[in-house]
Write an enzyme that holds these catalytic residues in place. Structure first.
Site, PDB file in Angstrom:
ATOM      1  N   ASP A   1      -3.137   2.886  22.709  1.00  0.00           N
ATOM      2  CA  ASP A   1      -4.390   3.397  22.160  1.00  0.00           C
ATOM      3  C   ASP A   1      -5.452   2.309  22.279  1.00  0.00           C
ATOM      4  OD1 ASP A   1      -5.997   5.331  20.884  1.00  0.00           O
ATOM      5  OD2 ASP A   1      -5.755   4.316  18.975  1.00  0.00           O
TER       6      ASP A   1
ATOM      7  N   HIS B   1     -18.419   3.307  17.803  1.00  0.00           N
ATOM      8  CA  HIS B   1     -17.343   3.331  16.809  1.00  0.00           C
ATOM      9  C   HIS B   1     -17.034   1.922  16.310  1.00  0.00           C
ATOM     10  CE1 HIS B   1     -13.633   4.423  14.774  1.00  0.00           C
ATOM     11  NE2 HIS B   1     -12.974   3.525  15.505  1.00  0.00           N
TER      12      HIS B   1
ATOM     13  N   GLU C   1      -8.926  11.031  14.528  1.00  0.00           N
ATOM     14  CA  GLU C   1      -9.725  10.315  15.525  1.00  0.00           C
ATOM     15  C   GLU C   1      -9.763  11.159  16.800  1.00  0.00           C
ATOM     16  OE1 GLU C   1      -8.520   6.271  16.114  1.00  0.00           O
ATOM     17  OE2 GLU C   1      -9.332   5.645  14.173  1.00  0.00           O
TER      18      GLU C   1
ATOM     19  N   GLU D   1     -10.067  11.630  20.398  1.00  0.00           N
ATOM     20  CA  GLU D   1      -9.862  10.743  21.531  1.00  0.00           C
ATOM     21  C   GLU D   1      -9.591  11.551  22.806  1.00  0.00           C
ATOM     22  OE1 GLU D   1      -7.132   7.553  20.851  1.00  0.00           O
ATOM     23  OE2 GLU D   1      -7.699   7.302  18.736  1.00  0.00           O
TER      24      GLU D   1
ATOM     25  N   ASP E   1      -5.388  10.735  17.426  1.00  0.00           N
ATOM     26  CA  ASP E   1      -4.542   9.661  16.913  1.00  0.00           C
ATOM     27  C   ASP E   1      -4.824   9.526  15.421  1.00  0.00           C
ATOM     28  OD1 ASP E   1      -2.529   7.773  17.421  1.00  0.00           O
ATOM     29  OD2 ASP E   1      -3.976   6.147  17.447  1.00  0.00           O
TER      30      ASP E   1
ATOM     31  N   ARG F   1      -5.967   5.706   6.669  1.00  0.00           N
ATOM     32  CA  ARG F   1      -6.922   4.610   6.504  1.00  0.00           C
ATOM     33  C   ARG F   1      -6.501   3.622   5.409  1.00  0.00           C
ATOM     34  NH1 ARG F   1      -9.627   4.571  11.220  1.00  0.00           N
ATOM     35  NH2 ARG F   1     -10.734   6.531  11.609  1.00  0.00           N
TER      36      ARG F   1
ATOM     37  N   GLN G   1      -3.681   1.633   6.818  1.00  0.00           N
ATOM     38  CA  GLN G   1      -4.197   0.854   7.952  1.00  0.00           C
ATOM     39  C   GLN G   1      -5.052  -0.327   7.481  1.00  0.00           C
ATOM     40  OE1 GLN G   1      -6.693   3.139  10.562  1.00  0.00           O
ATOM     41  NE2 GLN G   1      -6.963   1.493  12.029  1.00  0.00           N
TER      42      GLN G   1
ATOM     43  N   LYS H   1      -0.969   4.097  11.831  1.00  0.00           N
ATOM     44  CA  LYS H   1      -1.263   4.855  13.045  1.00  0.00           C
ATOM     45  C   LYS H   1      -0.017   5.471  13.691  1.00  0.00           C
ATOM     46  CE  LYS H   1      -4.776   4.847  14.911  1.00  0.00           C
ATOM     47  NZ  LYS H   1      -5.863   5.844  14.849  1.00  0.00           N
TER      48      LYS H   1
ATOM     49  N   THR I   1       0.718  11.225  16.560  1.00  0.00           N
ATOM     50  CA  THR I   1      -0.381  11.363  17.513  1.00  0.00           C
ATOM     51  C   THR I   1      -0.257  12.742  18.130  1.00  0.00           C
ATOM     52  OG1 THR I   1      -0.431   8.994  18.020  1.00  0.00           O
ATOM     53  CG2 THR I   1      -1.453  10.475  19.619  1.00  0.00           C
TER      54      THR I   1
ATOM     55  N   GLU J   1     -16.359   7.385   9.859  1.00  0.00           N
ATOM     56  CA  GLU J   1     -17.739   7.215  10.314  1.00  0.00           C
ATOM     57  C   GLU J   1     -18.651   8.289   9.746  1.00  0.00           C
ATOM     58  OE1 GLU J   1     -18.699   6.144  14.457  1.00  0.00           O
ATOM     59  OE2 GLU J   1     -16.541   6.305  14.805  1.00  0.00           O
TER      60      GLU J   1
END
Length: 434
Positions: free
Chosen positions: A136, A143, A205, A207, A239, A243, A246, A258, A262, A374
């Site tokens: 990843d 970002h 996320e 991606e 993914d 938080r 993490q 993480k 996925t 975000e």
């Protein structure tokens, strides 16, 4: 390796499979590969066309394919597409061209071909293959700038495609349940009080991913042009991010925050199908580091990006629905080929079936913030859904769906299918400890 446009990219081409001619991710110009199963048969490879799947094993048995295309069809007919990724690129291209010709409108053999079609609604879509490795990356300037808090990414992120090696064993196809992970986190954040329990800040996320052909022996790097030739095709990637876990564990990098899941879209859209949608890669304005020589390639600079509009939709268990992200893949700081070349730049071998992902595809616009951390400014600015409910992070029962459409003037848009998951409660209790 530059893929030239050919007859399969003809935007005027229509299929006798009527559903391929409307608003669909899978028109005749796409023809992505995947693995499916039905109640009556075991998993096998197929090609999406409109609301149907072309059963590759059944197609191979019709005796309508040339030798090279037949070899590729047989390679793609198993319960994994790994043999197809290891097949000669020319054979895969021949198969795609012959399928295009056979299913184009007003073509012969329709009576023979109708039995090889399976309705998508009657199948379960599976993982196209199990990736031997998953990396990843983090390749969005916006970002990194927002999540770093300083407004400008750190020097390393501007000098190389930063990444971590993820957990390939937890990559799953769209629809797999998203079980809220357990772990350690500080609560409240930065309080110094550590708790073990269900992740309190579950995020997504948005991606984009690329599946690789086999590549380099150990100790031998690849350049950007060689890396481009190793790109087999692409998919959507979510993914998921825990938080709280993490943020607490980030000393050596992402780990349990993480690795729990996925999610990918189950179809592999080939680089040949994406050829009309290649775009100019992002430049480096004054004040930013120049692209290092080992990642600099003129062809990659001119068409290394891919023009894809990516979206994320949030739906609650109560039925509220809202589109919360719309962003452009072509805005990324690094290209797919640069990512693959960097992965191998220290001599690490790339293997057939390796999966690489771009990291969160955020853009400069507020609507292009491609994760809740975000969007909500780390929880300080909740989003409001149509029923008046709010979210700072994902709640149990929420469903998050990613979609993508490749676009270019004068060409038929193509898509990737849904990449979706519904949040389920954690499977253990909570415990506070010193």
């Amino acid at each position: 390796m530059t893929i030239e446009l050919n007859a399969t990219h003809d935007p005027a081409a229509m299929s006798w499979v009527e559903s391929a001619n409307g608003d669909t991710d899978f028109p005749l110009q796409n023809l992505p590969f995947g693995v499916f199963c039905t109640a009556a048969a075991s998993p096998r490879g197929g090609v999406a066309l409109g609301d149907s799947i072309i059963d590759l094993a059944a197609l191979a048995a019709t005796d309508l394919l040339g030798e090279a295309a037949l070899d590729a069809a047989k390679a793609g007919s198993h319960d994994t597409l790994l043999p197809l990724l290891a097949a000669a690129p020319a054979a895969v291209s021949a198969l795609r061209a012959e399928i295009f010709a056979l299913f184009r409108e007003d073509r012969a053999h329709r009576a023979v071909l109708e039995p090889v079609l399976v309705p998508i609604d009657d199948v379960e879509l599976l993982m196209p293959l199990k990736p031997p490795a998953f990396t990843d990356f983090c390749t969005s300037y916006d970002h990194i700038a927002r999540m770093g808090g300083g407004g400008v990414p750190k020097l390393a992120a501007l000098s190389l495609p930063v990444a971590y090696n993820g957990r390939a064993s937890s990559v799953r196809a769209s629809g797999a349940p998203v079980i809220r992970p357990m772990g350690q986190f500080e609560t409240p954040p930065a309080s110094g009080i550590v708790q073990w329990g269900p992740e309190p800040m579950l995020d997504f996320e948005l991606e984009f991913g690329a599946w690789l052909r086999g590549g380099n022996p150990i100790g031998t790097p690849v350049n950007v042009a060689e890396a481009e030739a190793l790109l087999f095709g692409c998919c959507l990637v979510n993914d998921w991010s825990a938080r709280g876990i993490q943020f607490f564990e980030m000393i050596l990098g992402p780990h349990l925050g993480k690795s729990f899941l996925t999610t990918i879209s189950p179809w592999i859209v080939t680089m040949e199908a994406l050829a009309p949608f290649r775009a100019t890669a992002r430049g480096r304005p004054e004040g930013e580091p120049a692209v290092p020589a080992y990642l600099l390639d003129a062809a990659d600079r001119s068409h290394g990006a891919v023009a894809v509009t990516l979206t994320a939709d949030l739906a609650t268990a109560a039925g509220a629905h809202k589109r919360i992200v719309e962003t452009e893949l072509a805005d990324l700081y690094w290209t797919l080929a640069q990512m693959a070349a960097h992965q191998a730049s220290n001599g690490a071998p790339l293997e057939a079936g390796d999966l690489i992902a771009t990291g969160t595809v955020s853009g400069a616009a507020d609507t292009a913030r491609a994760c809740l951390a975000e969007i909500t400014m780390r929880g300080g600015s909740p989003i409001t859904l149509p029923d008046g409910s709010t979210r700072t992070m994902l709640e149990d029962g929420d469903t998050l769906t990613l979609r993508g459409r490749a676009h270019a003037e004068g060409f038929r848009p193509i898509g990737f299918g849904d990449c979706a998951g519904t949040i389920l409660p954690a499977r253990a209790g909570t415990e506070t400890h010193a």
